[in-house]
Design a protein around this motif. Sequence first.
Motif, mmCIF file in Angstrom:
data_model
loop_
_atom_site.group_PDB
_atom_site.id
_atom_site.type_symbol
_atom_site.label_atom_id
_atom_site.label_comp_id
_atom_site.label_asym_id
_atom_site.label_seq_id
_atom_site.Cartn_x
_atom_site.Cartn_y
_atom_site.Cartn_z
ATOM 1 N N ASP A 4 -11.064 -1.166 93.137
ATOM 2 C CA ASP A 4 -11.330 -2.071 94.257
ATOM 3 C C ASP A 4 -10.040 -2.738 94.746
ATOM 4 N N HIS A 5 -9.158 -3.105 93.820
ATOM 5 C CA HIS A 5 -7.872 -3.687 94.212
ATOM 6 C C HIS A 5 -7.048 -2.658 95.007
ATOM 7 N N THR A 6 -7.034 -1.434 94.504
ATOM 8 C CA THR A 6 -6.296 -0.371 95.190
ATOM 9 C C THR A 6 -6.845 -0.139 96.594
ATOM 10 N N ASP A 7 -8.162 -0.023 96.701
ATOM 11 C CA ASP A 7 -8.771 0.235 98.002
ATOM 12 C C ASP A 7 -8.527 -0.914 98.974
ATOM 13 N N ALA A 8 -8.479 -2.132 98.459
ATOM 14 C CA ALA A 8 -8.209 -3.291 99.316
ATOM 15 C C ALA A 8 -6.808 -3.212 99.904
ATOM 16 N N ALA A 9 -5.834 -2.796 99.081
ATOM 17 C CA ALA A 9 -4.465 -2.653 99.579
ATOM 18 C C ALA A 9 -4.374 -1.564 100.638
ATOM 19 N N VAL A 10 -4.991 -0.420 100.369
ATOM 20 C CA VAL A 10 -4.966 0.685 101.327
ATOM 21 C C VAL A 10 -5.639 0.272 102.629
ATOM 22 N N ARG A 11 -6.755 -0.460 102.525
ATOM 23 C CA ARG A 11 -7.458 -0.934 103.720
ATOM 24 C C ARG A 11 -6.570 -1.860 104.547
ATOM 25 N N GLY A 12 -5.825 -2.733 103.875
ATOM 26 C CA GLY A 12 -4.917 -3.628 104.585
ATOM 27 C C GLY A 12 -3.838 -2.879 105.335
ATOM 28 N N LEU A 13 -3.274 -1.858 104.698
ATOM 29 C CA LEU A 13 -2.241 -1.055 105.354
ATOM 30 C C LEU A 13 -2.806 -0.332 106.572
ATOM 31 N N ILE A 14 -3.959 0.299 106.406
ATOM 32 C CA ILE A 14 -4.553 1.050 107.507
ATOM 33 C C ILE A 14 -4.883 0.121 108.674
ATOM 34 N N GLU A 15 -5.451 -1.032 108.367
ATOM 35 C CA GLU A 15 -5.833 -1.965 109.422
ATOM 36 C C GLU A 15 -4.621 -2.503 110.179
ATOM 37 N N SER A 16 -3.504 -2.634 109.514
ATOM 38 C CA SER A 16 -2.302 -3.179 110.163
ATOM 39 C C SER A 16 -1.745 -2.248 111.222
ATOM 40 N N GLY A 17 -1.942 -0.939 111.044
ATOM 41 C CA GLY A 17 -1.397 0.044 111.970
ATOM 42 C C GLY A 17 0.016 0.468 111.657
ATOM 43 N N ILE A 18 0.578 0.005 110.551
ATOM 44 C CA ILE A 18 1.934 0.407 110.190
ATOM 45 C C ILE A 18 1.916 1.796 109.569
ATOM 46 N N ARG A 19 3.010 2.525 109.696
ATOM 47 C CA ARG A 19 3.169 3.756 108.936
ATOM 48 C C ARG A 19 3.582 3.334 107.525
ATOM 49 N N ALA A 20 2.944 3.889 106.515
ATOM 50 C CA ALA A 20 3.205 3.397 105.168
ATOM 51 C C ALA A 20 3.121 4.511 104.144
#
Length: 457
Positions: free
Chosen positions: A134-150
Amino acid sequence: MRRTLIKSATIISMDDTLGDLRAGDVLVEGGRIIDVRPGIELGSGTAETDVIDGTGRIVIPGLINAHMHTWQTGLRGFAANWTLLEYFRRMHAGLATVFRPDDIYIATLVGALNQINCGTTTLVDWCHNNPTPDHTDAAVRGLIESGIRAAFFHGSPKPEPKPGEPHFSEIPHPRREVERLLTGPLADRNGLVTLGLAVLGPHYSTLDVAMHDFRLAREDGLIASMHQGGGPARTPGGWEKLIEAGLVGANVNIVHGNDLSDDLLQRLVDLGASFSVTPENEMIQGHGFPITGRLLKRGVRPTIGIDLESVLAGDLFSAARVALSMQRALDNAESRKASGTIPATTTIPAREALRWVTLEGARMLGRDSQIGSLTPGKLADLVVINASDLNLFPVHDPVATVVMQTSLANIEAVMIGGVWKKRNGRLLVDGLERKKEMLAQSGRRLVQEIERQGRAA
């Protein structure tokens, strides 16, 4: 398909063939750079085009932040006075243990948005506080939502073990979790957010764990990135054994590396490993002097990262400037010691520092054919700097202006994959004030919780 044409701007392409243009145009279509040259004419019957006057602007490739623990955004400045040893005790064994998935999400989201605001288009998010999926998925969700390339570098937490539990150095990287990510949210190897591994490495793990982790990265075709330095190594001679096993190559990324011997550093360079320097934090927390010059003497260049916003600012221009200034100072001191005078000319030109935060970051990620320069065919990741601003005007040397004088205040626009993420000095994001309040609430809760538990001195 809608196109964007930036006209009459100063172009710093970071492409050796294109070079720099004092008055050039950039044409973007379908998320890619189509053309870079003076006087682009579209003619009639073409697709709808957003034409932007670039007069008085400098256009550069998007910056690449090669190393940042974005999960600490909600604790900005909290660790500013800690040494590395205090950081281990008070962050990893303390504050990190009370993070919930929502804390990881909002810190990663706002931290990534700030990176865009500062001109970063690609972020290497080194996430080593993910005790649950859940912690991992939360981080990935934050990156995707931001729109940054990561590049999401999946790591592991480092708490003090409870009675009967193994030390974190004895725990292999979780293969099942890596496979879940590769078949789930990060399945697209060319997507906006991709996967890498933030492993312990021989400095922080047993040899068996290091062997396991390096093999896992090799099998899955992933970058294996690891910290190197900060106290005695968990496995003395570990690098030599990994090299003998044939596990060190271009997919290995070493962060810091201040304590590497000259012989070992040369072996790692010869094997194609990449190096990420976080100059300001390394000097603040006690890692040692950045290895920028030691790498340059061996014919390779560093990438540059911010490291910790819990300690310092997230502005990559500043980090590049610190790396450049520190190495020039070391070179000047060495010259004085050897000859009694400073060098006849500067040892490192400003353009080098810009390369560290563009092309070299792309190369480290294995994506230099896609990002890192304003080359036709590459993804349209770029930054527009207002060179008419008082602190930049007049511009005599555009590269020097960018490297030595540009700040967040001058970042007028940021494009990622052909989509504007910042225009006219403003982030194009909905609900930013609400996101900031969520971040503040998260930070307050974390500090109060750890103080309640008596773990923060």
